[in-house]
Scaffold this active site. Structure first.
Site, PDB file in Angstrom:
ATOM      1  N   LYS A  44      18.498  12.814  -7.076  1.00 46.66           N
ATOM      2  CA  LYS A  44      17.134  12.502  -6.677  1.00 46.66           C
ATOM      3  C   LYS A  44      16.166  13.341  -7.519  1.00 46.66           C
ATOM      4  O   LYS A  44      16.408  14.523  -7.738  1.00 46.66           O
ATOM      5  CB  LYS A  44      16.987  12.857  -5.189  1.00 46.66           C
ATOM      6  CG  LYS A  44      15.773  12.237  -4.543  1.00 46.66           C
ATOM      7  CD  LYS A  44      15.750  12.568  -3.065  1.00 46.66           C
ATOM      8  CE  LYS A  44      14.367  12.276  -2.519  1.00 46.66           C
ATOM      9  NZ  LYS A  44      14.245  12.425  -1.098  1.00 46.66           N
ATOM     10  N   LYS A 102      11.424  18.518  -8.531  1.00 49.75           N
ATOM     11  CA  LYS A 102      10.784  19.488  -9.408  1.00 49.75           C
ATOM     12  C   LYS A 102      11.707  20.675  -9.644  1.00 49.75           C
ATOM     13  O   LYS A 102      11.850  21.150 -10.753  1.00 49.75           O
ATOM     14  CB  LYS A 102       9.471  19.956  -8.774  1.00 49.75           C
ATOM     15  CG  LYS A 102       8.394  20.120  -9.826  1.00 49.75           C
ATOM     16  CD  LYS A 102       7.032  20.282  -9.199  1.00 49.75           C
ATOM     17  CE  LYS A 102       6.014  19.559 -10.072  1.00 49.75           C
ATOM     18  NZ  LYS A 102       4.738  19.379  -9.475  1.00 49.75           N
ATOM     19  N   PRO A 152       0.820  -1.209   0.000  1.00 51.93           N
ATOM     20  CA  PRO A 152       0.000   0.000   0.000  1.00 51.93           C
ATOM     21  C   PRO A 152       0.850   1.253   0.000  1.00 51.93           C
ATOM     22  O   PRO A 152       1.706   1.428   0.855  1.00 51.93           O
ATOM     23  CB  PRO A 152      -0.798  -0.111   1.306  1.00 51.93           C
ATOM     24  CG  PRO A 152       0.022  -0.972   2.197  1.00 51.93           C
ATOM     25  CD  PRO A 152       0.807  -1.892   1.306  1.00 51.93           C
ATOM     26  N   ASP A 171      -2.360   3.085   2.258  1.00 50.56           N
ATOM     27  CA  ASP A 171      -1.784   3.261   3.580  1.00 50.56           C
ATOM     28  C   ASP A 171      -2.213   4.652   4.041  1.00 50.56           C
ATOM     29  O   ASP A 171      -1.711   5.644   3.537  1.00 50.56           O
ATOM     30  CB  ASP A 171      -0.257   3.177   3.451  1.00 50.56           C
ATOM     31  CG  ASP A 171       0.378   2.789   4.750  1.00 50.56           C
ATOM     32  OD1 ASP A 171      -0.336   2.745   5.769  1.00 50.56           O
ATOM     33  OD2 ASP A 171       1.593   2.528   4.749  1.00 50.56           O
TER      34      ASP A 171
END
Ligand SMILES: [Zn+2]
Ligand SMILES: [Zn+2]
Length: 967
Positions: A596, A599, A48, A87
């Site tokens: 990583k 944006k 989840p 979740d």
């Protein structure tokens, strides 16, 4: 949708949307789950996701695999139920709501009211989940999102409660003091792995470190070092290492003791005199005067406090070799305190503020305390320096974390460790090194699991305790019914604060039983999903053995310490079993620059735009081919997605567009199960069928073994063979006068496309549906029919002719070498050449069919053989006048054909050809008849006029020629 958005969509994307529409109308997903399943259940568990935010590549990647594998096993005859999970609980949701409502800390939450806060959390996760549907549907993932299980559902929470009680009754749950990383803003402990899971959690920071003077009951002062001065109020002891050498040093009329190795550095720039060396063991037992006065009797009454102890963890690499010990604030400190029977004094509240017990430090936030140390220590501060070290931050709110010792509920990992290590041996890990590597290491080294969080939005820790301090009787109900019968109240929700209000009388003393206020770590819930999603054991208890353990799960490497781990813990602790039989561990996906994805860095393309531009199949095969599917970390590359589109989807679509008109004309459609043995002797037909069966076998083997990249590689290689060799070489056959041979080519291509569409359906569900619909003639008419409702093709082993495949491979290699040589020498392929010599060792002398293919491809009159040649070929490049003329005829033929095409003529339209060019009179008179026949020309006329259908001026072998067609 605006026109602009429509325009950005590629033709592939639009085709896929049509397919999605077709599936929706036909309810194809449901039908695929409910169709006959002679093989029984295949159990898939969905890990989840946290609801916060929009789905990203990191969720799309495993989501695609979560579609490929179940589609495959469905076609293999299994029933694969696929239900989505959410979740919902935990800090991620709480933090979002805090941000939205501008709540700074727990006090703000309590002021707002726990009821309102919990309601906001519920609303937040309910609205966020909707945005996911578009993405999940668009990538072609078949999963039931409507009936998704949610960890906040009453039934789910009841199963979790049952699990907690079961574990409690097995004696695996206990309450104890432990030290953990703690976020003073979120006011809760964090699990160490969650902190290390996030790459940005540990950062280099510059902080104060101090050396402090401790007056002893002997004639010297100890110099102790710490990088966290704010912990000094919690000092209860000092530690040295017994075998290490320490020096007594005289300075300003005082005697100081510190590690011998550290003297020079600590006293740098100061006047000092070494008196003598002693051993650490000589210091053990020395008493000292506490730095600050604690308002707590326990510290003074305890005979062990404010003494020097021996400890292994003392290092002389830095500092002074004398370590300050605050059992309330450090793991080593806590362990030493426990060993020596020192008291545990909770000096600081969960918000990181010193309480009354801390005396003069009361009210100081730990960061402020760091600043105040200088002032409050006065002359006892020997030295203060800046030091750079790695420090953890909250992965949610970026607050500096602290190590804090507090009372919490734990699950004893120690008690199930052996079982876990043992049952891990039964699991198939892909890639397999995780089994004996990182996962096993986690199992062997994991500490006991802190289950409780002092938060709001979560499953309650189902423990009620008598409020009579003398009694402290505990009850752990394991179902709603049990709570109801204990309290006599009706229970319709297990969330705080409602559940906190439920009390009942103590069986032992008649006191009041009240729930402890903590909620469960939400990993307890995601680890409970195998049974909680079915509301086991309250429902579906009979089917349980069919639903557990899972046949397949997949997530990224971070879950080795997360979901994979907690599933394994709870399944072993509750059911003495592993939770999953097969698991794929993907690597970490980074942005295009290797950093990583973020944006602000702009290092990845918008997933929605990528889906609009390249379509889902391209993204699917790009991801599934990637080494990331075998645990390797990978950078996202838009270029590679484009490449995947070109090499797979475009080539395959072109084959289909070539094939379909012929099939329509012949009214030839492949029926399910259709097979005619030995229908063609043509070497290309036999070869492509051999390659097809080889490919199906390879795809199937790899999907069965959960190794997706080699399965995808086989797909791509076959598409190349089919498109750039089989179809290209067979074009003439489709159009040729030998209608029998044309039908053989048509039948072969139809059969290949039909079988191949089924073989690739799990990986490329869209393009395969398109092919299957066209080839079977259903053409999206009957909504009951879909490639995804068919069986996976059974490999026709007898068609796999390895010898033929390898001979064809050689023929293609020689051809490409020869063509390369032509290109290097600037000789057009249309210019015939005398001969090509190939190695005799290749053994192709007797292979007339293959040699014909090479001759045609390379355009040579003859193939010769040479024993001395090994890998290379020799192209005879001598152009005789005859060959030159032949080449020119070919040029003219091709030009006329291009002009016909340009004029929009179809085969059968008869026209006149006009030419002008005195160097070509002889050619036209000699070859006129052949040219007429090959190009469907009525008459060839020398001369120009004004109204041609199409015309072209060109140069052939440096001679000018004007060509035109007209009526
Ligand atoms: Zn935090
Ligand atoms: Zn009691």
């Amino acid at each position: 949708m605006s026109t602009e958005e429509q325009n950005q969509k590629s033709v592939f994307s639009k085709e896929e949307e049509k397919v999605l529409e077709f599936w929706k109308k036909g309810d194809t997903f449901k039908k695929s789950v409910e169709k006959d399943a002679p093989q029984g259940n295949y159990v898939f568990y969905d890990g989840p996701p946290f609801i916060t935010g929009l789905p990203h590549y990191a969720t799309l990647l495993p989501s695609i695999a979560k579609d490929v594998i179940p589609r495959f096993f469905t076609m293999k005859g299994y029933r694969v139920d696929r239900v989505w999970g959410w979740d919902c609980h935990g800090l991620p949701a709480e933090n979002k709501v805090e941000k939205n409502l501008d709540l700074k800390n727990k006090k703000d939450i309590e002021n707002l009211g726990v009821e309102r806060f919990v309601r906001e959390c519920r609303d937040y996760v309910s609205t966020s989940s909707k945005q996911w549907e578009w993405y999940i549907e668009r990538i072609g993932r078949w999963v039931d999102m409507k009936n998704a299980y949610k960890t906040m559902d009453l039934k789910f929470m009841e199963s979790v409660m049952w699990a907690f009680k079961s574990l409690y009754e097995k004696g695996l749950i206990y309450e104890d003091y432990r030290t953990s990383l703690h976020c003073p803003r979120c006011a809760t402990p964090l699990s160490k792995f969650e902190v290390t899971m996030d790459a940005g959690s540990y950062r280099e920071v510059e902080d104060d470190s101090v050396i402090v003077e401790f007056e002893t009951d002997k004639d010297f002062t100890l110099l102790a070092w710490t990088t966290t001065p704010w912990t000094l109020p919690g000092n209860l002891a000092l530690a040295v290492k017994k075998d290490t050498s320490y020096s007594v040093v005289e300075h300003s009329g005082k005697k100081y003791v510190l590690a011998k190795e550290r003297v020079e550095e600590v006293f740098e720039g100061k006047k000092y005199k070494k008196v003598k060396d002693i051993k650490g063991k000589d210091l053990v037992g020395t008493g000292y005067t506490p730095l600050f006065d604690l308002q707590n009797g326990k510290a003074k009454e305890n005979s062990g406090t404010f003494k020097v102890y021996d400890a292994d963890f003392v290092s002389t690499q830095e500092g002074t070799g004398v370590v300050h010990i605050a059992p309330a604030f450090g793991e080593d400190d806590f362990q030493l305190g426990k060993r020596e029977g020192l008291p545990i004094i909770e000096l600081m509240d969960e918000n990181g503020v010193y309480g009354e017990v801390a005396g003069e430090w009361e009210g100081y936030y730990f960061k402020e305390a760091n600043e105040k140390v200088k002032e409050k220590l006065g002359e006892r501060l020997f030295k203060r320096e800046k030091s750079v070290h790695s420090y953890p931050f909250c992965y949610r709110c970026d607050t500096s974390l602290i190590h804090k010792t507090q009372k919490a509920w734990y699950l004893s990992i120690e008690s199930v460790r052996e079982k876990m290590v043992e049952s891990n041996k039964e699991i198939n890990w892909v890639p397999d090194h995780f089994k004996e590597g990182r996962f096993k290491y986690n199992l062997e080294s994991a500490p006991d699991w802190c289950l409780s969080r002092s938060r709001y939005w979560g499953s309650p820790v189902p423990i009620w305790r008598c409020d009579n301090k003398e009694c402290e009787n505990v009850e752990v109900p394991g179902s709603i019914k049990e709570i109801e019968s204990l309290s006599g109240e009706k229970v319709s929700d297990l969330h705080r604060p409602g559940i906190d209000g439920i009390t009942f009388p103590c069986r032992e003393c008649g006191g009041k039983m009240k729930r402890v206020l903590e909620v469960l770590d939400c990993w307890f819930e995601s680890g409970s999903m195998p049974f909680a999603q079915f509301h086991y054991p309250f429902e579906r208890e009979d089917e349980w053995k069919d639903l557990f353990p899972a046949d397949f799960i997949i997530e990224y490497t971070g879950q080795l310490r997360g979901w994979f781990y907690y599933l394994h813990v709870l399944s072993n602790a509750l059911f003495d079993s592993y939770a999953f039989k097969n698991v794929i561990v993907t690597g970490v996906l980074a942005g295009s620059d290797g950093r990583k994805m973020s944006k602000s860095l702009g290092n990845y393309p918008d997933p929605k735009l990528v889906l609009d531009k390249y379509g889902s199949d391209a993204l699917r095969i790009y991801f599934m081919s990637s080494p990331i599917m075998l645990g390797g970390d990978t950078n996202l590359s838009e270029e590679d997605i484009q490449d995947a589109l070109r090499k797979n989807i475009i080539l395959l679509s072109n084959v289909l567009s070539f094939y379909t008109p012929f099939a329509k004309e012949e009214k030839f459609f492949v029926k399910e199960g259709e097979w005619r043995e030995g229908f063609s002797d043509n070497i290309l037909d036999r070869w492509i069928l051999a390659r097809l069966e080889q490919t199906i076998e390879e795809i199937e083997e790899n999907l069965k073994n959960y190794t997706l990249p080699p399965a995808c590689k086989a797909i791509t290689l076959f598409i190349e063979d089919l498109s750039t060799w089989y179809i290209r070489r067979s074009r003439k056959r489709f159009k040729g006068e030998d209608r029998e041979d044309a039908r053989r080519a048509l039948y072969t291509t139809g059969l290949v496309l039909h079988r191949f569409s089924k073989a690739i359906a799990p990986v490329l569900p869209f393009v395969s549906e398109n092919i299957w619909q066209k080839v079977t003639g259903n053409d999206f008419e009957d909504k009951e029919k879909s490639v995804h409702l068919t069986d996976y093709p059974k490999v026709e082993k007898r068609l796999i002719d390895e010898k033929l495949v390898s001979e064809m491979q050689k023929a293609r290699e020689f051809t490409s070498l020869a063509l390369k040589e032509r290109a290097e020498n600037n000789i057009k392929v249309r210019q015939p050449l005398p001969s090509l010599t190939i190695p005799k060792g290749a053994g192709l002398e007797e292979k007339g069919d293959l040699l014909e293919i090479i001759k045609e491809e390379v355009n040579v009159k003859e193939i010769l053989f040479d024993e001395s040649l090994e890998d290379g070929v020799v192209l005879d490049k001598k152009i005789t006048p005859d060959l030159k003329e032949e080449g020119e005829v070919r040029e003219v033929t091709r030009t006329i054909q291009n002009l016909r095409k340009k004029a929009g003529l179809v085969p059968g339209d008869r026209v006149k050809v006009f030419y002008k060019g005195k160097d070509f009179q002889e050619l036209f008179s000699k070859w006129g008849d052949k040219l007429k026949k090959e190009t469907g020309t009525e008459e060839i006329i020398e001369g120009e006029r004004g109204d041609f259908l199409a015309e072209k001026r060109s140069e052939i072998n440096e001679k000018e020629l004007f060509l035109a067609i007209g009526r």
